[in-house]
Design a protein around this motif. Structure first.
Motif, PDB file in Angstrom:
ATOM      1  N   GLY A  71       0.784  -1.068  -0.029  1.00 34.93           N
ATOM      2  CA  GLY A  71      -0.094   0.248  -0.049  1.00 34.93           C
ATOM      3  C   GLY A  71       0.899   1.371  -0.044  1.00 34.93           C
ATOM      4  N   VAL A  72       2.102   1.267  -0.758  1.00 35.09           N
ATOM      5  CA  VAL A  72       2.766   2.318  -0.863  1.00 35.09           C
ATOM      6  C   VAL A  72       3.285   2.867  -2.130  1.00 35.09           C
ATOM      7  CG1 VAL A  72       3.824   1.639   1.532  1.00 35.09           C
ATOM      8  CG2 VAL A  72       5.044   1.008  -0.572  1.00 35.09           C
ATOM      9  N   GLN A  73       3.784   4.025  -2.310  1.00 36.52           N
ATOM     10  CA  GLN A  73       3.777   4.609  -3.646  1.00 36.52           C
ATOM     11  C   GLN A  73       5.658   4.983  -3.720  1.00 36.52           C
ATOM     12  OE1 GLN A  73       1.866   5.143  -6.379  1.00 36.52           O
ATOM     13  NE2 GLN A  73       0.573   4.116  -5.088  1.00 36.52           N
ATOM     14  N   THR A  74       6.159   4.708  -2.280  1.00 36.09           N
ATOM     15  CA  THR A  74       7.535   4.977  -2.287  1.00 36.09           C
ATOM     16  C   THR A  74       8.309   3.826  -1.551  1.00 36.09           C
ATOM     17  OG1 THR A  74       7.484   7.390  -2.846  1.00 36.09           O
ATOM     18  CG2 THR A  74       9.603   6.621  -1.713  1.00 36.09           C
ATOM     19  N   GLU A  75       9.307   3.185  -2.052  1.00 35.84           N
ATOM     20  CA  GLU A  75      10.223   2.363  -1.308  1.00 35.84           C
ATOM     21  C   GLU A  75      11.289   2.697  -1.208  1.00 35.84           C
ATOM     22  OE1 GLU A  75      10.377  -1.746   0.812  1.00 35.84           O
ATOM     23  OE2 GLU A  75       8.599  -0.310   0.357  1.00 35.84           O
ATOM     24  N   ASN A  76      11.971   3.156  -0.100  1.00 35.22           N
ATOM     25  CA  ASN A  76      13.424   3.784  -0.119  1.00 35.22           C
ATOM     26  C   ASN A  76      13.507   4.895  -0.949  1.00 35.22           C
ATOM     27  OD1 ASN A  76      16.112   4.028   0.937  1.00 35.22           O
ATOM     28  ND2 ASN A  76      16.733   2.119   0.136  1.00 35.22           N
ATOM     29  N   ILE A  77      14.506   4.354  -2.069  1.00 38.21           N
ATOM     30  CA  ILE A  77      14.581   5.461  -3.339  1.00 38.21           C
ATOM     31  C   ILE A  77      13.854   5.245  -4.446  1.00 38.21           C
ATOM     32  CG2 ILE A  77      16.782   6.228  -2.375  1.00 38.21           C
ATOM     33  CD1 ILE A  77      18.118   4.626  -4.440  1.00 38.21           C
ATOM     34  N   SER A  78      13.154   4.345  -4.560  1.00 39.86           N
ATOM     35  CA  SER A  78      12.172   3.910  -5.701  1.00 39.86           C
ATOM     36  C   SER A  78      10.733   4.791  -5.676  1.00 39.86           C
ATOM     37  CB  SER A  78      11.886   2.416  -5.705  1.00 39.86           C
ATOM     38  OG  SER A  78      13.092   1.779  -6.115  1.00 39.86           O
ATOM     39  N   HIS A  79      10.283   5.191  -6.596  1.00 43.39           N
ATOM     40  CA  HIS A  79       9.031   6.063  -6.379  1.00 43.39           C
ATOM     41  C   HIS A  79       8.070   5.413  -7.555  1.00 43.39           C
ATOM     42  CE1 HIS A  79      10.621   9.206  -3.652  1.00 43.39           C
ATOM     43  NE2 HIS A  79      11.736   8.772  -4.384  1.00 43.39           N
ATOM     44  N   ARG A  80       6.792   4.848  -7.400  1.00 40.50           N
ATOM     45  CA  ARG A  80       6.172   4.252  -8.454  1.00 40.50           C
ATOM     46  C   ARG A  80       5.991   4.860  -9.520  1.00 40.50           C
ATOM     47  NH1 ARG A  80       1.238  -0.183  -7.787  1.00 40.50           N
ATOM     48  NH2 ARG A  80       0.830  -0.145 -10.025  1.00 40.50           N
ATOM     49  N   GLY A  81       6.145   4.468 -10.667  1.00 39.50           N
ATOM     50  CA  GLY A  81       5.801   5.348 -12.209  1.00 39.50           C
ATOM     51  C   GLY A  81       6.855   6.274 -12.324  1.00 39.50           C
ATOM     52  N   LYS A  82       7.861   6.366 -11.503  1.00 36.98           N
ATOM     53  CA  LYS A  82       8.734   7.874 -11.730  1.00 36.98           C
ATOM     54  C   LYS A  82      10.232   7.442 -11.746  1.00 36.98           C
ATOM     55  CE  LYS A  82       5.683  11.165  -9.364  1.00 36.98           C
ATOM     56  NZ  LYS A  82       5.532  12.063  -8.450  1.00 36.98           N
ATOM     57  N   ARG A  83      10.528   6.361 -10.750  1.00 38.05           N
ATOM     58  CA  ARG A  83      11.864   6.006 -10.778  1.00 38.05           C
ATOM     59  C   ARG A  83      12.040   4.545 -10.069  1.00 38.05           C
ATOM     60  NH1 ARG A  83      15.865   9.936  -7.517  1.00 38.05           N
ATOM     61  NH2 ARG A  83      15.328   8.666  -5.762  1.00 38.05           N
ATOM     62  N   TYR A  84      12.689   3.618 -10.377  1.00 36.25           N
ATOM     63  CA  TYR A  84      12.779   2.122  -9.636  1.00 36.25           C
ATOM     64  C   TYR A  84      14.304   1.930  -9.658  1.00 36.25           C
ATOM     65  CZ  TYR A  84       7.828   1.540 -11.112  1.00 36.25           C
ATOM     66  OH  TYR A  84       6.444   1.729 -11.144  1.00 36.25           O
ATOM     67  N   PHE A  85      14.493   1.530  -8.630  1.00 37.09           N
ATOM     68  CA  PHE A  85      15.988   0.650  -8.242  1.00 37.09           C
ATOM     69  C   PHE A  85      15.352  -0.768  -7.640  1.00 37.09           C
ATOM     70  CE2 PHE A  85      16.559   5.313  -8.108  1.00 37.09           C
ATOM     71  CZ  PHE A  85      17.879   5.256  -8.846  1.00 37.09           C
ATOM     72  N   ILE A  86      15.564  -1.777  -8.549  1.00 39.75           N
ATOM     73  CA  ILE A  86      15.127  -3.067  -8.154  1.00 39.75           C
ATOM     74  C   ILE A  86      16.199  -3.898  -8.066  1.00 39.75           C
ATOM     75  CG2 ILE A  86      13.750  -4.893  -8.717  1.00 39.75           C
ATOM     76  CD1 ILE A  86      12.269  -2.930 -10.792  1.00 39.75           C
ATOM     77  N   ASN A  87      16.655  -4.227  -6.836  1.00 39.43           N
ATOM     78  CA  ASN A  87      18.077  -4.779  -6.361  1.00 39.43           C
ATOM     79  C   ASN A  87      18.068  -6.340  -6.125  1.00 39.43           C
ATOM     80  OD1 ASN A  87      18.553  -2.146  -6.190  1.00 39.43           O
ATOM     81  ND2 ASN A  87      18.330  -1.846  -4.022  1.00 39.43           N
ATOM     82  N   ASN A  88      19.149  -6.770  -6.753  1.00 38.37           N
ATOM     83  CA  ASN A  88      19.687  -8.136  -6.225  1.00 38.37           C
ATOM     84  C   ASN A  88      18.743  -9.448  -6.147  1.00 38.37           C
ATOM     85  OD1 ASN A  88      22.162  -6.939  -5.569  1.00 38.37           O
ATOM     86  ND2 ASN A  88      21.554  -6.637  -3.660  1.00 38.37           N
ATOM     87  N   ARG A  89      17.871  -9.414  -7.496  1.00 40.49           N
ATOM     88  CA  ARG A  89      17.149 -10.368  -7.750  1.00 40.49           C
ATOM     89  C   ARG A  89      17.338 -11.265  -9.047  1.00 40.49           C
ATOM     90  NH1 ARG A  89      14.312  -5.991  -5.398  1.00 40.49           N
ATOM     91  NH2 ARG A  89      12.714  -6.632  -3.682  1.00 40.49           N
ATOM     92  N   TYR A  90      18.732 -11.222  -9.548  1.00 37.14           N
ATOM     93  CA  TYR A  90      18.928 -11.773 -10.717  1.00 37.14           C
ATOM     94  C   TYR A  90      18.479 -13.604 -10.439  1.00 37.14           C
ATOM     95  CZ  TYR A  90      23.190 -14.188  -8.789  1.00 37.14           C
ATOM     96  OH  TYR A  90      24.232 -14.838  -8.257  1.00 37.14           O
ATOM     97  N   ARG A  91      18.602 -14.148  -9.192  1.00 37.54           N
ATOM     98  CA  ARG A  91      18.382 -15.383  -8.975  1.00 37.54           C
ATOM     99  C   ARG A  91      16.882 -16.004  -9.114  1.00 37.54           C
ATOM    100  NH1 ARG A  91      22.270 -14.609  -4.231  1.00 37.54           N
ATOM    101  NH2 ARG A  91      24.261 -15.727  -4.725  1.00 37.54           N
TER     102      ARG A  91
END
Length: 276
Positions: free
Chosen positions: A53-73
């Protein structure tokens, strides 16, 4: 890709100024795969935000800027790029003959509303969470999934000779509203990187860089693996992000089967009981 793609001039630029630019080196089939994987991870991350239920997660902002980390596995095929001969050449030319995957992430700016990103060193984020860190620079491989320009929010680099950063991690401050860390407030605008899709911009983690907003009607997509010469640990001795072995004495030693087993654990032994 086994042919050499990195010239001595590019190596020297990396040694002195902290970066090199390799235009259009990602093979077309690999670029298509990265774009497909990016679409999956964007949907994955939006679902996570919805669940919270959020629009911001740390430095990610939905629809604007994403940093999606360490999920290559989570991917059945992303490792083929992360540990490819191409990336082995880049890692060896930057951090040396021994290399570990330290971190990887998708960096995406949304169409028309993609946010800027403030001046920082990548190592500034490590130091923010571990002020006593003494790590050597690792390499950030900024891999373009789209043509990049000043209009769609490309990266701007501040070479070591202008940033004074060849040997030090600068203390950063956190910006209200964006949660960005800021390490440089001078007047130098930096050098804009204008390259086509399928390029790799490799810069060391002490180099100041920023990016502008995306003003176009298309996303600006980047895949960003980072490699270190040795594991980078937290104060408790555990890896700060990851420490997946990649190169040893210049040889690619990555073992996908072992990496998968590390994530999921060993498969159970078959039952020796007779089946009725």
């Amino acid at each position: 890709m086994r042919m050499a793609i990195i010239t001595e001039q590019q190596r020297e630029l990396y040694r002195t100024e902290g970066y090199m630019i390799l235009p259009g080196v990602i093979p077309p089939e690999m670029l298509s795969m990265l774009r497909e994987e990016c679409s999956y991870y964007l949907g994955y991350y939006d679902s996570m935000m919805d669940a919270k239920g959020v629009q911001t997660e740390n430095i990610s902002h939905r629809g604007k800027r994403y940093f999606i980390n360490n999920r290559y596995r989570l991917s059945s095929r992303l490792w083929r790029f992360v540990f490819s001969d191409l990336m082995a050449q880049v890692a060896a030319a930057t951090v040396g003959p021994d290399a570990y995957l330290f971190h990887e992430q998708w960096v995406v700016k949304g169409a028309e509303q993609g946010m800027k990103f403030a001046w920082h060193q990548d190592s500034g984020y490590v130091k923010w969470y571990n002020p006593t860190t003494q790590h050597k620079p690792y390499v950030t491989c900024w891999c373009t999934l789209d043509d990049v320009s000043e209009e769609n929010g490309t990266v701007y680099l501040l070479p070591h000779s202008r940033g004074g950063t060849q040997h030090s991690i600068i203390d950063h401050t956190k910006e209200d509203g964006t949660n960005d860390l800021i390490g440089y407030t001078g007047n130098d605008p930096g050098d804009a990187v204008i390259v086509p899709a399928g390029s790799i911009v490799a810069f060391d983690s002490y180099v100041f860089h920023r990016s502008g907003p995306n003003r176009t009607d298309n996303m600006r997509r980047i895949y960003l693996p980072q490699y270190s010469a040795a594991p980078i640990d937290r104060p408790d001795g555990k890896p700060w992000a990851m420490a997946t072995p990649f190169l040893k004495d210049g040889k690619n030693i990555y073992n996908h089967a072992d990496d998968t087993a590390e994530q999921y654990g060993p498969f159970p032994e078959p039952s020796k009981e007779k089946v009725a």
